[in-house]
Design a protein around this motif. Sequence first.
Motif, PDB file in Angstrom:
ATOM      1  N   THR A  33       0.826  -1.212   0.000  1.00  0.00           N
ATOM      2  CA  THR A  33       0.000   0.000   0.000  1.00  0.00           C
ATOM      3  C   THR A  33       0.858   1.259   0.000  1.00  0.00           C
ATOM      4  O   THR A  33       0.569   2.231  -0.712  1.00  0.00           O
ATOM      5  CB  THR A  33      -0.926  -0.001   1.229  1.00  0.00           C
ATOM      6  OG1 THR A  33      -1.711  -1.198   1.233  1.00  0.00           O
ATOM      7  CG2 THR A  33      -1.853   1.192   1.199  1.00  0.00           C
ATOM      8  N   LEU A  34       1.927   1.263   0.792  1.00  0.00           N
ATOM      9  CA  LEU A  34       2.825   2.424   0.828  1.00  0.00           C
ATOM     10  C   LEU A  34       3.537   2.618  -0.507  1.00  0.00           C
ATOM     11  O   LEU A  34       3.774   3.748  -0.935  1.00  0.00           O
ATOM     12  CB  LEU A  34       3.846   2.259   1.949  1.00  0.00           C
ATOM     13  CG  LEU A  34       3.307   2.418   3.377  1.00  0.00           C
ATOM     14  CD1 LEU A  34       4.399   2.126   4.390  1.00  0.00           C
ATOM     15  CD2 LEU A  34       2.754   3.826   3.581  1.00  0.00           C
ATOM     16  N   LEU A  39       3.867   5.917  -5.535  1.00  0.00           N
ATOM     17  CA  LEU A  39       3.659   6.067  -6.976  1.00  0.00           C
ATOM     18  C   LEU A  39       2.678   7.197  -7.272  1.00  0.00           C
ATOM     19  O   LEU A  39       2.859   7.958  -8.235  1.00  0.00           O
ATOM     20  CB  LEU A  39       3.143   4.756  -7.563  1.00  0.00           C
ATOM     21  CG  LEU A  39       4.172   3.624  -7.685  1.00  0.00           C
ATOM     22  CD1 LEU A  39       3.491   2.320  -8.092  1.00  0.00           C
ATOM     23  CD2 LEU A  39       5.250   3.990  -8.692  1.00  0.00           C
ATOM     24  N   GLY A  40       1.634   7.322  -6.463  1.00  0.00           N
ATOM     25  CA  GLY A  40       0.700   8.423  -6.669  1.00  0.00           C
ATOM     26  C   GLY A  40       1.345   9.776  -6.472  1.00  0.00           C
ATOM     27  O   GLY A  40       1.128  10.705  -7.256  1.00  0.00           O
ATOM     28  N   VAL A  61      -0.157   1.663 -12.263  1.00  0.00           N
ATOM     29  CA  VAL A  61       0.519   0.663 -11.429  1.00  0.00           C
ATOM     30  C   VAL A  61       0.010   0.742  -9.991  1.00  0.00           C
ATOM     31  O   VAL A  61      -0.158  -0.287  -9.316  1.00  0.00           O
ATOM     32  CB  VAL A  61       2.046   0.866 -11.489  1.00  0.00           C
ATOM     33  CG1 VAL A  61       2.754  -0.094 -10.549  1.00  0.00           C
ATOM     34  CG2 VAL A  61       2.548   0.659 -12.911  1.00  0.00           C
ATOM     35  N   ALA A  62      -0.260   1.963  -9.510  1.00  0.00           N
ATOM     36  CA  ALA A  62      -0.819   2.114  -8.165  1.00  0.00           C
ATOM     37  C   ALA A  62      -2.180   1.439  -8.062  1.00  0.00           C
ATOM     38  O   ALA A  62      -2.512   0.817  -7.042  1.00  0.00           O
ATOM     39  CB  ALA A  62      -0.928   3.595  -7.807  1.00  0.00           C
ATOM     40  N   SER A  88      -7.402   3.087   2.504  1.00  0.00           N
ATOM     41  CA  SER A  88      -8.357   4.128   2.120  1.00  0.00           C
ATOM     42  C   SER A  88      -7.662   5.474   1.924  1.00  0.00           C
ATOM     43  O   SER A  88      -7.960   6.202   0.966  1.00  0.00           O
ATOM     44  CB  SER A  88      -9.456   4.251   3.181  1.00  0.00           C
ATOM     45  OG  SER A  88     -10.228   3.075   3.241  1.00  0.00           O
ATOM     46  N   LEU A  89      -6.736   5.816   2.819  1.00  0.00           N
ATOM     47  CA  LEU A  89      -6.007   7.076   2.665  1.00  0.00           C
ATOM     48  C   LEU A  89      -5.163   7.066   1.393  1.00  0.00           C
ATOM     49  O   LEU A  89      -5.089   8.075   0.670  1.00  0.00           O
ATOM     50  CB  LEU A  89      -5.123   7.315   3.891  1.00  0.00           C
ATOM     51  CG  LEU A  89      -5.859   7.584   5.208  1.00  0.00           C
ATOM     52  CD1 LEU A  89      -4.880   7.630   6.370  1.00  0.00           C
ATOM     53  CD2 LEU A  89      -6.642   8.878   5.118  1.00  0.00           C
ATOM     54  N   SER A  90      -4.530   5.938   1.104  1.00  0.00           N
ATOM     55  CA  SER A  90      -3.734   5.822  -0.113  1.00  0.00           C
ATOM     56  C   SER A  90      -4.614   5.933  -1.354  1.00  0.00           C
ATOM     57  O   SER A  90      -4.244   6.597  -2.332  1.00  0.00           O
ATOM     58  CB  SER A  90      -2.977   4.494  -0.107  1.00  0.00           C
ATOM     59  OG  SER A  90      -2.283   4.296  -1.323  1.00  0.00           O
ATOM     60  N   ASP A  91      -5.785   5.304  -1.321  1.00  0.00           N
ATOM     61  CA  ASP A  91      -6.694   5.376  -2.465  1.00  0.00           C
ATOM     62  C   ASP A  91      -7.176   6.803  -2.706  1.00  0.00           C
ATOM     63  O   ASP A  91      -7.303   7.236  -3.860  1.00  0.00           O
ATOM     64  CB  ASP A  91      -7.893   4.455  -2.235  1.00  0.00           C
ATOM     65  CG  ASP A  91      -7.525   2.982  -2.351  1.00  0.00           C
ATOM     66  OD1 ASP A  91      -6.362   2.695  -2.697  1.00  0.00           O
ATOM     67  OD2 ASP A  91      -8.392   2.130  -2.093  1.00  0.00           O
TER      68      ASP A  91
END
Length: 281
Positions: A33-34, A39-40, A61-62, A88-91
């Motif tokens: 996830t990190l 990548l984002g 890729v993310a 969720s925060l990463s998304d």
Amino acid sequence: MSDLFPPFEPERETRRARFKAIPFRLIAPNLVTLLALCLGLTAMRLVVDGRLETATICILVAAALDGVDGRLARLLKGTSRFGAELDSLSDFLNFGVATGYVLWIFNLHQLKSFGWIVVLTLACAMALRLARFNVMIDDPDRPEWQKNFFVGMPAPAGAITAMLPLYLHFIGVPVQEYGAPFVGLYILFIAFLTISRIPCYAGKTLGTRVPRDKVLPIFVAVVVVAGLLFAYPFEMLALVVVAYLGLLPLSVARYRQLEREHAVKLPETVPAPAERPPEPA
């Protein structure tokens, strides 16, 4: 006042809190996830540097890693509330903020304030969609068959479909020069799909059981699709997005069918009320 200034006792032995070691199977999905989060963030830097194609690939890729971390957690039995919140925060950052920012630099900036409103709408829609998803995870009364469907378009799919104008631009369609108004309206449509109640097939049970006679055809199909994706990446992505949007009505129809079947079976599973004994005369 004595509570504010406790007595100092240097001779008193202080004990350090001891924490249990965390198994690596709990950490591995969070590392994925990190990586997707990095990548984002990198996509936002690359698009500022003018590397639009590389920034688009980073978000893709993310999105792929977002599909991996959850399955990896379930495979390793390493699911946790911390991992769900981090995901969720990463998304939100990858598919709401970074995707909207890439589209803004691409051509939504040509629409001035309206273009920025589109970006804000996409980011807020992703945040609301993810918040609703987190709430529905804790719903114990949700039927088992509904877990095969998302309520609204999932965030990774929303980002992949929202970048359709970029795919068309990379294959030679003059979207950047003349298509800003259409891109803005299209992004608003995708934002609406993410917060809607439209059921989208999740495919969580896909591949759990494969008929023996279909194993070899599936291998061949995967090889063909992978070859086409590497040879014509953005043409294939554009085709996949159009096909995905076209299959949404079929997903809704299948959901309605299962809902009707569940409503028919529900009275059969509910036990009949016990008969009351006759009242004495």
